[in-house]
Enzyme design. Sequence first.
Site, short mmCIF file in Angstrom:
data_model
loop_
_atom_site.label_atom_id
_atom_site.label_comp_id
_atom_site.label_asym_id
_atom_site.label_seq_id
_atom_site.Cartn_x
_atom_site.Cartn_y
_atom_site.Cartn_z
N SER A 117 -22.45 -60.08 -8.86
CA SER A 117 -21.61 -61.14 -9.39
C SER A 117 -20.15 -60.74 -9.38
O SER A 117 -19.27 -61.59 -9.50
CB SER A 117 -22.00 -61.42 -10.85
OG SER A 117 -23.35 -61.72 -10.95
N HIS A 138 -23.53 -63.87 -2.56
CA HIS A 138 -23.66 -64.18 -3.99
C HIS A 138 -24.23 -65.58 -4.19
O HIS A 138 -23.55 -66.59 -4.00
CB HIS A 138 -22.26 -64.04 -4.65
CG HIS A 138 -22.27 -64.31 -6.11
ND1 HIS A 138 -21.23 -64.92 -6.78
CD2 HIS A 138 -23.21 -64.05 -7.06
CE1 HIS A 138 -21.52 -65.02 -8.05
NE2 HIS A 138 -22.72 -64.51 -8.25
N GLU A 150 -21.57 -67.71 -2.20
CA GLU A 150 -20.23 -67.14 -2.02
C GLU A 150 -20.42 -65.90 -1.13
O GLU A 150 -21.23 -65.04 -1.47
CB GLU A 150 -19.76 -66.71 -3.41
CG GLU A 150 -18.32 -66.72 -3.65
CD GLU A 150 -18.00 -66.42 -5.13
OE1 GLU A 150 -16.89 -66.69 -5.51
OE2 GLU A 150 -18.85 -65.91 -5.89
N ASN A 188 -17.03 -66.33 -10.61
CA ASN A 188 -17.08 -65.64 -11.90
C ASN A 188 -15.71 -65.30 -12.45
O ASN A 188 -15.53 -65.15 -13.66
CB ASN A 188 -17.95 -64.40 -11.80
CG ASN A 188 -19.41 -64.79 -11.87
OD1 ASN A 188 -19.79 -65.61 -12.70
ND2 ASN A 188 -20.23 -64.24 -11.00
P1 NAI Z 1 -32.68 -59.44 -13.87
O1 NAI Z 1 -32.46 -58.53 -15.01
O2 NAI Z 1 -33.39 -60.73 -14.09
O3 NAI Z 1 -33.45 -58.67 -12.68
C1 NAI Z 1 -33.06 -57.43 -12.18
C2 NAI Z 1 -34.30 -56.77 -11.62
O4 NAI Z 1 -33.90 -55.58 -10.90
C3 NAI Z 1 -35.29 -56.30 -12.69
O5 NAI Z 1 -36.58 -56.83 -12.40
C4 NAI Z 1 -35.29 -54.77 -12.58
O6 NAI Z 1 -36.56 -54.18 -12.81
C5 NAI Z 1 -34.86 -54.58 -11.14
N1 NAI Z 1 -34.20 -53.29 -10.89
C6 NAI Z 1 -33.22 -52.71 -11.60
N2 NAI Z 1 -32.85 -51.55 -11.03
C7 NAI Z 1 -33.62 -51.41 -9.91
C8 NAI Z 1 -33.72 -50.43 -8.88
N3 NAI Z 1 -32.93 -49.36 -8.89
N4 NAI Z 1 -34.62 -50.60 -7.90
C9 NAI Z 1 -35.43 -51.71 -7.89
N5 NAI Z 1 -35.40 -52.64 -8.83
C10 NAI Z 1 -34.50 -52.52 -9.82
O7 NAI Z 1 -31.20 -59.71 -13.24
P2 NAI Z 1 -30.67 -60.97 -12.44
O8 NAI Z 1 -30.13 -61.97 -13.39
O9 NAI Z 1 -31.68 -61.37 -11.44
O10 NAI Z 1 -29.39 -60.33 -11.69
C11 NAI Z 1 -29.54 -59.47 -10.60
C12 NAI Z 1 -28.22 -59.37 -9.86
O11 NAI Z 1 -27.79 -60.70 -9.46
C13 NAI Z 1 -27.07 -58.76 -10.66
O12 NAI Z 1 -26.23 -58.04 -9.80
C14 NAI Z 1 -26.35 -60.00 -11.17
O13 NAI Z 1 -25.00 -59.76 -11.46
C15 NAI Z 1 -26.49 -60.94 -9.97
N6 NAI Z 1 -26.39 -62.36 -10.27
C16 NAI Z 1 -26.94 -62.87 -11.42
C17 NAI Z 1 -26.83 -64.21 -11.68
C18 NAI Z 1 -27.44 -64.79 -12.92
O14 NAI Z 1 -27.15 -65.97 -13.24
N7 NAI Z 1 -28.25 -64.06 -13.65
C19 NAI Z 1 -26.12 -65.15 -10.77
C20 NAI Z 1 -25.67 -64.52 -9.56
C21 NAI Z 1 -25.76 -63.17 -9.35
#
Ligand code: NAI
Length: 286
Positions: A117, A138, A150, A188
């Site tokens: 993000s 993104h 993005e 963002n």
């Molecule tokens: P989330 O917390 O729902 O999921 C992240 C997942 O990554 C978890 O299942 C975790 O077990 C896994 N994980 C963490 N470290 C790991 C590793 N080293 N190897 C393999 N798996 C690993 O997070 P979310 O919301 O899906 O966000 C993920 C990314 O997307 C972040 O960079 C966030 O900034 C970005 N993002 C999030 C948005 C949102 O609205 N939540 C929108 C756009 C981008």
Amino acid sequence: MKVIGVIGAGQMGAGIAQLAAVSGADVWILDKDVGALKNAKMSIYDSVQRFVSKGQFDKEVGNNAIARLQYTSNLEDLRSADIVIEAIVENEDVKKKLFAELDKIVKGSAILASNTSSISITRLATSTNRPHQVIGMHFMNPPPIMKLVEIIRGADTSDETFNATKKLAERFGKIVVCSKDYSGFIVNRILMPMINEAFHALYTGVATKEDIDAGMKLGTNQPMGPLQLADFIGLDVCLSILKVLQAGLGDIKYAPCPLLVQYVDAGRLGKKRGIGVYNYRKSPKL
Ligand code: NAI
């Protein structure tokens, strides 16, 4: 782009994997947490059924997409990927470590994309020996529904990488905007100060959470208010982005509101945990 790897099976990774599978790719979705993989499998199944029941694609397309998805915790399984889209925790060091490992495993022509993000693509690329093939892709939340992607070019991202990534986003049915690599990119950089300000309004007692959200929803014609949106994004994700904005742009105006910090400290991470600004559990009421 026949084989697509998605790393992180959380709310974003699951949605991105679904898009990739529906677009006809063979997809590997990887998470270190087996529970997250199980949840992703269920949520993708439910989401595909919803798309089918709404007539957005037919049953056969949905079934084929589900059959093209493979779940793993072993990075080696991503060896054949043409592109890997990373959607793990919003932490620069963790993402860099993953990119360095991936760089050694995937084929030389593969693109490494990050769904970050806010974190610098240029810096993520330095952890690899292929900075020309590292890019920001993104997606918005939820990826299967939101129209925008993005695309962020790092300092060394090649035109070839940019064009291939843009083409892939368009194959997913998305509209692309292109941002330079500055903290928070376009969306963002503008959205997070608004969410932070909504927390300040709640923190200083300007209004109730419901009135802050209703005011912004009805007063500025947004589909949901900023506090509810923060719950959907994840309060931990919002906090991480604000910290990146503050550090990267060097302006105190991005400092996270103490109430947001406190909610995250308390484990109130938003909808995904059943509680954030609002309570999504059946009881008790907040
Ligand atoms: P989330 O917390 O729902 O999921 C992240 C997942 O990554 C978890 O299942 C975790 O077990 C896994 N994980 C963490 N470290 C790991 C590793 N080293 N190897 C393999 N798996 C690993 O997070 P979310 O919301 O899906 O966000 C993920 C990314 O997307 C972040 O960079 C966030 O900034 C970005 N993002 C999030 C948005 C949102 O609205 N939540 C929108 C756009 C981008």
